[in-house]
Every structure is written in structure tokens, then in C-alpha cells.
Motif scaffolding. Structure first.
Motif, short mmCIF file in Angstrom:
data_model
loop_
_atom_site.label_atom_id
_atom_site.label_comp_id
_atom_site.label_asym_id
_atom_site.label_seq_id
_atom_site.Cartn_x
_atom_site.Cartn_y
_atom_site.Cartn_z
N LEU A 194 0.77 -1.08 0.01
CA LEU A 194 -0.11 -0.04 -0.06
C LEU A 194 0.66 1.27 -0.03
O LEU A 194 0.42 2.09 -0.85
CB LEU A 194 -0.85 0.01 1.18
CG LEU A 194 -2.01 -1.03 1.08
CD1 LEU A 194 -2.71 -1.13 2.57
CD2 LEU A 194 -2.87 -0.88 0.03
N GLU A 195 2.01 1.16 0.65
CA GLU A 195 2.85 2.30 0.68
C GLU A 195 3.55 2.50 -0.64
O GLU A 195 3.61 3.85 -1.12
CB GLU A 195 3.73 2.31 1.67
CG GLU A 195 3.53 2.31 3.08
CD GLU A 195 4.90 2.01 4.14
OE1 GLU A 195 4.65 2.48 5.28
OE2 GLU A 195 5.74 1.29 3.74
N ALA A 196 3.85 1.58 -1.44
CA ALA A 196 4.14 1.84 -2.83
C ALA A 196 3.16 2.42 -3.70
O ALA A 196 3.32 3.35 -4.56
CB ALA A 196 4.57 0.30 -3.31
N ILE A 197 1.97 2.10 -3.50
CA ILE A 197 0.80 2.72 -4.16
C ILE A 197 0.95 4.11 -4.02
O ILE A 197 0.75 5.00 -4.70
CB ILE A 197 -0.52 2.20 -3.98
CG1 ILE A 197 -0.58 0.44 -4.56
CG2 ILE A 197 -1.50 2.93 -4.65
CD1 ILE A 197 -1.64 0.03 -4.17
N PRO B 296 0.73 9.83 -5.10
CA PRO B 296 0.64 10.42 -4.13
C PRO B 296 -0.69 11.16 -3.86
O PRO B 296 -1.28 11.72 -2.96
CB PRO B 296 1.85 11.49 -3.93
CG PRO B 296 2.46 11.48 -5.30
CD PRO B 296 2.10 10.32 -5.89
N ASP B 297 -1.49 11.21 -5.22
CA ASP B 297 -2.84 11.76 -5.13
C ASP B 297 -3.85 10.66 -4.94
O ASP B 297 -4.93 10.97 -4.75
CB ASP B 297 -3.16 12.38 -6.45
CG ASP B 297 -3.08 11.47 -7.84
OD1 ASP B 297 -2.09 10.35 -7.64
OD2 ASP B 297 -3.76 11.67 -8.86
N LYS C 25 -4.34 5.76 0.54
CA LYS C 25 -3.82 6.36 1.66
C LYS C 25 -4.78 5.74 2.92
O LYS C 25 -4.43 5.44 4.09
CB LYS C 25 -3.84 7.86 1.84
CG LYS C 25 -2.92 8.45 0.91
CD LYS C 25 -2.96 10.01 0.85
CE LYS C 25 -1.53 10.46 -0.14
NZ LYS C 25 -1.58 12.01 -0.26
N ALA C 26 -6.14 5.80 2.45
CA ALA C 26 -7.19 5.36 3.42
C ALA C 26 -7.05 3.79 3.66
O ALA C 26 -7.08 3.51 4.87
CB ALA C 26 -8.60 5.70 2.89
N LEU C 27 -6.67 3.04 2.78
CA LEU C 27 -6.47 1.54 2.88
C LEU C 27 -5.25 1.30 3.79
O LEU C 27 -5.18 0.38 4.53
CB LEU C 27 -6.37 0.79 1.57
CG LEU C 27 -7.85 0.90 1.05
CD1 LEU C 27 -7.54 0.23 -0.68
CD2 LEU C 27 -8.89 -0.02 1.77
N LEU C 28 -4.12 2.40 3.63
CA LEU C 28 -3.09 2.22 4.42
C LEU C 28 -3.24 2.42 5.94
O LEU C 28 -2.81 1.75 6.74
CB LEU C 28 -1.80 3.17 3.77
CG LEU C 28 -0.40 3.11 4.71
CD1 LEU C 28 0.27 1.92 4.87
CD2 LEU C 28 0.37 4.38 3.82
N VAL C 29 -4.09 3.48 6.14
CA VAL C 29 -4.42 4.04 7.48
C VAL C 29 -5.16 2.70 8.09
O VAL C 29 -4.74 2.37 9.20
CB VAL C 29 -5.30 5.03 7.60
CG1 VAL C 29 -5.90 5.46 8.89
CG2 VAL C 29 -4.41 6.35 7.20
N LEU C 30 -6.13 2.32 7.36
CA LEU C 30 -6.93 1.23 7.98
C LEU C 30 -6.00 0.01 8.20
O LEU C 30 -6.03 -0.66 9.32
CB LEU C 30 -7.96 0.62 6.90
CG LEU C 30 -8.90 -0.79 7.20
CD1 LEU C 30 -9.61 -0.42 8.45
CD2 LEU C 30 -9.49 -1.12 6.06
N ILE D 181 -4.60 10.72 7.25
CA ILE D 181 -6.02 11.06 7.26
C ILE D 181 -6.47 12.46 6.73
O ILE D 181 -7.07 12.83 6.01
CB ILE D 181 -6.77 10.63 8.85
CG1 ILE D 181 -6.70 9.26 8.86
CG2 ILE D 181 -8.13 11.22 8.78
CD1 ILE D 181 -7.03 8.83 10.40
N ASP D 182 -5.59 13.42 7.32
CA ASP D 182 -5.55 15.00 6.98
C ASP D 182 -5.46 15.02 5.55
O ASP D 182 -6.17 15.96 4.89
CB ASP D 182 -4.69 15.64 7.80
CG ASP D 182 -5.03 15.94 9.31
OD1 ASP D 182 -6.11 15.92 9.45
OD2 ASP D 182 -4.12 16.26 9.94
N GLN D 183 -4.60 14.39 5.00
CA GLN D 183 -4.43 14.25 3.55
C GLN D 183 -5.34 14.00 2.69
O GLN D 183 -5.95 14.52 1.83
CB GLN D 183 -2.95 13.68 3.12
CG GLN D 183 -1.82 14.13 3.46
CD GLN D 183 -0.65 13.20 3.19
OE1 GLN D 183 -0.77 12.50 2.27
NE2 GLN D 183 0.43 13.33 4.01
#
Length: 175
Positions: free
Chosen positions: A110-113, A118-119, A124-129, A151-153
Motif C-alpha cells: 500500500l505504501e508503494a501505491i 501520491p494523489d 492512503k485510506a487503506l494504508l491507514v486502515l 487522514i488529513d491528506q
């Protein structure tokens, strides 16, 4: 549109988006139904099967079947979609007994995606999850503030994104 998917069928994209929103609310049964409707609209769209696999978070065997269906359609996917498919395939191909390796590999994928796109607020949401779910399995979160910054991003782009749900759980034990 959170993840523009490889389809020319507007209903496929709409049902996919609906399913993704339901996933963020942990409405897994409803999410699978939405992804099924998306697949009905465009049976060749690999991301609809990826969504069904994600919706079966509590049924590994069923999820593996759906990710296999997605991989069969992999050549129809964009490079970014292939990253999503490969990330979830890695999760399901890693021996569940090697939970630490499985979780680490999925976070890295997920970090690689996120790094390449970056947009991409859904990555990002799945990474946070996943970071939060790893924490619920006993992994420490070294910086809640760093996760909250992700999350802010997402919210800066889409203020009504259901990632609010993850923020609530992120801080459950902290504040």
C-alpha cells in the motif's frame, strides 16, 4: 471518484464507488453486493472482484476466490490497478500463520501505491486502515500523529470521505 477503474460502463464505476464507501464503514455484506452489481455491469473489470475480495475480510477462502478472479482479468487493469491487485494477492498468498510477514508485506504494498501515486486518497485510506488493524493485533503504532496526518491528506481532498471512521478508532486508546 475515489479509484477510477478500468471500465467504460458508468454503472460499474458507480457501484464500485458505493462498495468502496460501504467497505470503509465495515458494511461488508452490503459492499460485496455493490461490487457484485459492478461486476454485473462489466464482468471483465478486475477491480470489481478485488472489491469483493476486500469485502470478504472475514472469509479468507471466499476472498481468495475473488482475488483469483481479479488476477484472471489482470491484463485489463491499469498499472495502478495492478498494484492494488498484487497487494491483495500477496496478502492472500502469504501463509496466515506468518501473520507478521503478511501484514508487513501488505503495508509495504500500500505504501508503494501511495509513493507512486501520491494523489491516490484510497491507497492512503487503506494504508491507514491496515496500520490500525495491525495495531488491533498487537502491533504498536509508533506515531498516531503520523497516521492522523495521512487522514488529513485524504480529508483535504475529500472532506466527506468515510476515513473519519478510521480517525475515531485510531485515537480510541490515546485520547
Amino acid at each position: 471518484r475515489a479509484i477510477p477503474i478500468s471500465t467504460k460502463v458508468p454503472d460499474c464505476q458507480r457501484f464500485f464507488d458505493q462498495g468502496l464507501g460501504q467497505l470503509h464503514g465495515f458494511w461488508y455484506f452490503e459492499a460485496e453486493r455493490s461490487f457484485r452489481q459492478a461486476a454485473l455491469a462489466d464482468p471483465d473489470c478486475p477491480m470489481t472482484y478485488w472489491g469483493m475480495a476486500l469485502a470478504n475480510v472475514n472469509n479468507d477462502k471466499r476472498a481468495k476466490g475473488f482475488i483469483a478472479e481479479a488476477i484472471e482479468r489482470r491484463e485489463r487493469a491499469t498499472p495502478r490497478e495492478r498494484m492494488y491487485l498484487d497487494a491483495l494477492r500477496t496478502w492472500h498468498d502469504t501463509d496466515p500463520k506468518k501473520d507478521k510477514d503478511r501484514r508487513r508485506a501488505y503495508v509495504r504494498a500500500l505504501e508503494a501505491i501511495v509513493q507512486q501515486h501520491p494523489d491516490d486518497i484510497e491507497a492512503k485510506a487503506l494504508l491507514v486502515l491496515q496500520i490500525w488493524q495491525n495495531h488491533s493485533r498487537g502491533w504498536p503504532i509508533s506515531s498516531h500523529q503520523a497516521v492522523d496526518a495521512l487522514i488529513d491528506q485524504v480529508l483535504a481532498v475529500e472532506p466527506m470521505h468515510p476515513i473519519h471512521h478510521y480517525r475515531i478508532h485510531l485515537w480510541d486508546d490515546e485520547k
